[in-house]
Design an enzyme around this catalytic site. Structure first.
Site, PDB file in Angstrom:
ATOM      1  N   ASP A   1      -3.624 -12.325  43.007  1.00  0.00           N
ATOM      2  CA  ASP A   1      -4.758 -11.540  43.493  1.00  0.00           C
ATOM      3  C   ASP A   1      -4.631 -11.379  45.008  1.00  0.00           C
ATOM      4  OD1 ASP A   1      -7.602 -11.160  41.686  1.00  0.00           O
ATOM      5  OD2 ASP A   1      -7.643 -10.571  43.794  1.00  0.00           O
TER       6      ASP A   1
ATOM      7  N   ASP B   1      -0.581  -8.438  46.824  1.00  0.00           N
ATOM      8  CA  ASP B   1      -1.162  -7.106  47.010  1.00  0.00           C
ATOM      9  C   ASP B   1      -0.233  -6.152  46.262  1.00  0.00           C
ATOM     10  OD1 ASP B   1      -1.785  -4.566  47.778  1.00  0.00           O
ATOM     11  OD2 ASP B   1      -1.786  -4.974  49.934  1.00  0.00           O
TER      12      ASP B   1
ATOM     13  N   ASN C   1      -2.854  -5.485  35.943  1.00  0.00           N
ATOM     14  CA  ASN C   1      -4.299  -5.388  35.734  1.00  0.00           C
ATOM     15  C   ASN C   1      -5.071  -5.003  36.991  1.00  0.00           C
ATOM     16  OD1 ASN C   1      -7.006  -6.280  34.443  1.00  0.00           O
ATOM     17  ND2 ASN C   1      -6.807  -7.626  36.228  1.00  0.00           N
TER      18      ASN C   1
ATOM     19  N   TYR D   1     -10.190   8.264  39.818  1.00  0.00           N
ATOM     20  CA  TYR D   1      -9.993   7.182  38.841  1.00  0.00           C
ATOM     21  C   TYR D   1      -9.351   7.745  37.565  1.00  0.00           C
ATOM     22  CZ  TYR D   1     -11.141   3.120  35.944  1.00  0.00           C
ATOM     23  OH  TYR D   1     -11.079   2.029  35.107  1.00  0.00           O
TER      24      TYR D   1
ATOM     25  N   LYS E   1      -5.645   6.560  36.120  1.00  0.00           N
ATOM     26  CA  LYS E   1      -5.485   5.911  34.817  1.00  0.00           C
ATOM     27  C   LYS E   1      -4.662   6.780  33.857  1.00  0.00           C
ATOM     28  CE  LYS E   1      -7.633   2.047  35.699  1.00  0.00           C
ATOM     29  NZ  LYS E   1      -6.867   0.784  35.795  1.00  0.00           N
TER      30      LYS E   1
ATOM     31  N   THR F   1     -17.694  -6.113  33.615  1.00  0.00           N
ATOM     32  CA  THR F   1     -16.767  -6.973  34.365  1.00  0.00           C
ATOM     33  C   THR F   1     -17.225  -7.035  35.822  1.00  0.00           C
ATOM     34  OG1 THR F   1     -15.271  -5.285  35.264  1.00  0.00           O
ATOM     35  CG2 THR F   1     -14.907  -5.955  32.979  1.00  0.00           C
TER      36      THR F   1
END
Lengths: 262, 86
Positions: free
Chosen positions: A47, A73, A100, A165, A169, A200
């Site tokens: 992360d 990163d 992810n 977005y 995706k 989430t």
């Protein structure tokens, strides 16, 4: 729990952003890290949030799991190279990579600025490309691997907002298909997972008790009525990571409570 | 194996067309029946090939699984009703 991933070494990007008792629970990455551990994998949590990431990894270790933390990163190729080199040196191989790490981007077409576009596409799309490339280089040495790229149902359909977005995706889904073909000679599988509206840490407003019109609307529009729990996404990722899906490559697993069936 | 389907009752149509040692192996139905059993489900094998279906179900039972056989022509609503409602 069982041993569906026993002996496997897995790297999960963006999996250190929350703790077990965080207000909005674990995200897709953290939930996957937990399930992977339960299934016997050695898990590398990575992360950009090092404090939380290290704490979460500690929580996994306290449960007796084989978990490690590494700063990464995903938009930075040099960091990817360092991470992959470290994995090769310390673990000798990489069996599973879950790309992810991602961010939301809710602007519509006319609201989207060039920096907005670049930020969302850098993290969601370029990060996934770099991971697939660098992870693929290490997996290729072993002639084995499963890469799972976290896309979204918004990579398949459009909506009133979130233009960058959607683009990022959609790129993840088609990139995964191309990579699946190009990595098939090395027995490396590449698939994407397309979550629907999920609760989430990335989308905390979905979880608030104040049922805003957008929250109520999205729950109502989902045939199974509600938000997809992060753990449900994690189980799909476990399947694609395991040898149970040995012949599954170049596809997308949609876990959306029926939203895109409409 | 494990218990991912523990306590579940499952019907699998067309799952009785082959045996474990059949020349071409089990089909999707038979393979599913076997894995379902391993995961703890109660499995109802159904097929129009009653002889093989019953033998296959016997093979599952000999392995200690909770398997049952029922004839079912899936194109026939009356047979569906008999199977599901009795």
């Amino acid at each position: 729990m069982t041993n569906r991933l026993e002996g496997k070494v897995a790297l999960i990007t963006g999996s250190g952003g929350a703790l077990f008792d965080s207000e909005f629970g674990l995200g897709f990455g953290g939930s996957s890290a937990f399930r992977f551990c339960q299934e016997g994998a050695t898990v590398i949590v990575s992360d950009i949030n090092d404090d939380t990431g290290q704490q979460f990894t500690e929580e996994l270790r306290e449960k007796g799991f084989n978990a490690h933390y590494k700063h990464l990163d995903t938009t930075n190729e040099t960091e990817w190279k360092k991470t992959i080199d470290w994995i090769e040196k310390d673990f000798g191989k990489l069996d599973i990579l879950v790309n992810n790490a991602g961010i939301a981007g809710r602007n519509d077409l006319f609201e989207t600025t060039e920096p907005d576009w670049d930020k969302v596409n850098d993290i969601n799309s370029k990060g996934c490309f770099l991971g697939t490339k660098l992870g693929g280089i290490l997996m290729r040495k072993n002639n084995f691997g499963s890469i799972i790229n976290i896309a979204s149902m918004f990579g398949i359909i459009g909506s009133k907002a979130s233009l960058p977005y959607h683009a990022s995706k959609g790129a993840v889904i088609s990139m995964s298909k191309a990579a699946a073909i190009q990595l098939a000679p090395y027995k490396i599988r590449v698939n994407s997972v397309c979550p629907g509206f999920a609760a989430t840490p990335l989308n905390p407003f979905f979880r608030t008790e104040s049922e805003s019109s957008i929250v109520v609307g999205r729950k109502e529009e989902t045939p199974l009525k509600g938000f997809v729990p992060a753990d449900q996404i994690a189980w799909g990722i476990v399947y694609l990571a395991s040898d149970e899906s040995e012949w599954v490559t170049g596809t997308e697993l949609v876990i959306d409570g029926g939203y895109t069936a409409q | 194996m494990t218990n991912r389907l523990d306590g579940k009752v499952a019907l699998i149509t067309g799952s009785g067309g082959a045996l474990f040692d059949s020349e071409f192996g089990l089909g999707f139905g038979g393979s599913s029946a076997f894995r379902f059993c391993q995961e703890g489900a109660t499995v109802i094998v159904s097929d129009i090939n009653d002889d093989i279906g019953q033998q296959f179900t016997e093979e599952l039972k000999e392995k200690g699984f909770n398997a049952h056989y029922k004839h079912l022509d899936t194109t026939n609503e009356t047979e569906w009703k008999k199977l599901l409602i009795g």
